[in-house]
Design an enzyme around this catalytic site. Structure first.
Site, PDB file in Angstrom:
ATOM      1  N   GLY A 267     -43.329  28.064  66.711  1.00  0.00           N
ATOM      2  CA  GLY A 267     -44.436  28.279  65.788  1.00  0.00           C
ATOM      3  C   GLY A 267     -44.652  29.763  65.561  1.00  0.00           C
TER       4      GLY A 267
ATOM      5  N   ILE B 113     -46.835  31.960  66.781  1.00  0.00           N
ATOM      6  CA  ILE B 113     -47.016  32.815  67.954  1.00  0.00           C
ATOM      7  C   ILE B 113     -45.677  33.157  68.592  1.00  0.00           C
ATOM      8  CG2 ILE B 113     -47.981  32.947  70.279  1.00  0.00           C
ATOM      9  CD1 ILE B 113     -50.317  31.238  69.301  1.00  0.00           C
TER      10      ILE B 113
ATOM     11  N   LEU C 171     -42.636  33.041  67.276  1.00  0.00           N
ATOM     12  CA  LEU C 171     -41.762  33.813  66.393  1.00  0.00           C
ATOM     13  C   LEU C 171     -42.233  35.257  66.252  1.00  0.00           C
ATOM     14  CD1 LEU C 171     -41.100  31.127  63.628  1.00  0.00           C
ATOM     15  CD2 LEU C 171     -39.635  31.743  65.556  1.00  0.00           C
TER      16      LEU C 171
ATOM     17  N   HIS D 137     -46.559  48.316  37.297  1.00  0.00           N
ATOM     18  CA  HIS D 137     -45.137  48.548  37.546  1.00  0.00           C
ATOM     19  C   HIS D 137     -44.945  49.968  38.063  1.00  0.00           C
ATOM     20  CE1 HIS D 137     -40.784  48.432  36.955  1.00  0.00           C
ATOM     21  NE2 HIS D 137     -40.880  49.636  36.378  1.00  0.00           N
TER      22      HIS D 137
END
Length: 492
Positions: free
Chosen positions: A208, A210, A212, A471
């Site tokens: 999950g 946390i 990762l 832009h």
């Protein structure tokens, strides 16, 4: 649902109040038990709305798990580890040559701790500014209107009487049966935030957010990271396509994944940890050796020390306090918010509930749109999403269109040499109304706010595509992905 048997406890509590009748009982309009994101925000809002407000927190520092041992310190580690990794690996191709780069682990941790202490102190200042009374201690029910404060160092014991009580006691790490956490070699997310050395091998149970995120920190610092996940995909609630793309970029960063894999045991043996795992399909077993094992299988509601049985609060099978749509328990003046009750365990969800609960008390109405709660994973690139996934739309039988735009075709991302990922829109096939937005890319966590605004006001993808975006900015990818649901993108 479970309900405590409380007749005897209530009798003892009533006697306790009578015994303390000679002592000063402090009266407040609103008492909040818990000073995390939900609790401290509720306290500030209540004070702003004119209530005599008190907040009880036993940690010794405000901010709850998130600020002290969760989202804030982890983001400090993520940011600083990313800088370290960039200096080591990315600066040469940007024309910047740096030599003799070293990691000072003690100062690395100190920078995290400084950020945390500054922010916790900031909340205490906000309490003073708004007139919130802060009690340092554990708050527990005596009866329906009385809360006992058992002081910690720096606080004072007290009995509080309140017209309204809000429970915001948060959550705790979910333990893994049979694995003992020592916060040295076998750690929870709390221990992972304060490792004194960088492990050569780090194994993480749980794919999950946390797991990762913490894996990202230590992978950048040189650890060999292995993720062991029972499910066959990472990311829990991520859109399926996004989860697969996330796994790919993490693999490019050196992560190893063992998906569809069950953890049988994890045991410390001296300075190493041995983890026995089993493939869910084949039953094949394997033993992994690691310097550190991180158990990151989620969190569960925390109501320890609350003495909820004294007021007969209902608790469901998952340990959540039961409430209605206005956060009221069986006692209308006792409300529950945040991780202690239903919904995603996210700090910003708790904050929204804190404000809504106080507004219900003051005005009789409040608002939280649970279909519009964003999620962010602070890896690099970041992963963010809000609204529905393709899987959810298919299950509901909703016809939809997909618009995608890759950051590789975005001029700002290219000039930044940071162009991995994409923006993905899911829109109603007939009306073009935005149903979900999923982003992998630089600053995805900031960009998802525009998606939340679109969802909240029922915008169509054409509404977004016809708004002029500056832009060169990353947000142009957002505009182009929206355009892609009903027309053709311009730059890809």
């Amino acid at each position: 649902m479970l309900r405590f048997n409380t007749r005897q406890a209530f009798t003892r509590s009533s006697q306790f109040v009578r015994n303390l009748a000679t002592e000063a009982t402090k009266k407040h309009d609103v008492v909040i038990i818990g000073g995390g994101p939900g609790g401290y925000v509720a306290a500030i809002k209540a004070a702003q709305l004119g209530f005599d407000t008190a907040c009880i927190e036993k940690r010794g520092a405000l901010g709850g798990t998130c600020l002290n041992v969760g989202c804030i310190p982890s983001k400090a580690l993520l940011n600083n580890s990313h800088l370290y990794h960039q200096i080591q690996h990315d600066t040469v191709k940007r024309g910047i040559e740096v030599s003799d780069v070293k990691l000072n682990v003690a100062n690395f941790q100190k920078a995290k701790d400084t950020a945390v202490s500054q922010l916790t102190g900031g909340i205490a200042m906000l309490f003073k500014k708004n007139g919130v009374t802060y009690y340092k201690g554990n708050g527990s029910f005596i009866d329906e209107h009385h809360v006992k404060v058992d002081a910690i160092e720096g606080g004072e014991d007290a009995i509080l009487k309140a017209d309204n009580i809000i429970v915001a006691t948060g959550s705790e790490v979910t333990p893994f049966p049979g694995i003992t956490i020592d916060e040295e070699r076998i750690v929870s997310s709390t221990g992972a935030l304060s490792l004194k050395e960088i492990p050569k091998k780090l194994t993480i149970i749980g794919g999950g957010i946390i797991g990762l995120e913490m894996g990202s920190v230590y992978s950048r610092l040189g650890s060999e990271v292995t993720i062991v996940e029972f499910q066959k995909a990472i990311g829990a609630s991520m859109d399926g396509e996004v989860a697969k793309a996330t796994q790919k970029f993490l693999q490019k960063q050196g992560f190893k994944f063992k998906l569809g894999t069950k953890v049988i045991s994890g045991e410390r043996q001296g300075e190493t940890v041995k983890i026995e795992v089993e493939n869910v399909d084949s039953g094949a077993k394997e033993t992994l050796e690691s310097d550190v094992l991180l158990v990151a299988i989620g969190r569960r509601p925390y109501i320890g020390g609350l003495n909820a049985e004294a007021v007969d609060l209902e608790v469901d099978k998952r340990g959540r306090l039961v409430i209605d749509s206005q956060y009221r328990s069986k006692h209308p003046h006792i409300r529950v918010i945040g991780d202690a009750t239903f919904g995603p365990m996210l700090a910003h969800k708790a904050e929204e509930e804190g404000i809504a609960a106080v507004e219900y008390i003051k005005h009789g109405h409040g608002h939280v749109n649970y279909g519009n709660i964003p999620s962010v994973m602070y890896s690099h690139p970041e992963v963010a999403w809000v609204g529905q996934t393709e899987e959810q739309l298919k299950e509901a039988g909703i016809a939809y269109k997909v618009g995608k735009f890759p950051f590789i075709a975005n001029s700002r991302a290219k000039t930044n040499n940071d162009a991995e990922g994409f923006v993905k829109f899911l829109a109603d096939a007939e009306t073009q109304r935005v149903l979900g937005v999923h982003i992998i890319g630089p600053n995805a966590g900031e960009m998802i706010g525009e998606a939340g605004l679109a969802l909240e006001y029922g915008a169509s993808t054409e509404d977004i595509a016809r708004v002029c975006h500056a832009h060169p900015t990353l947000s142009e990818a957002f505009k182009e992905a929206a355009l892609g649901t009903f027309d053709k993108t311009i730059n890809f």
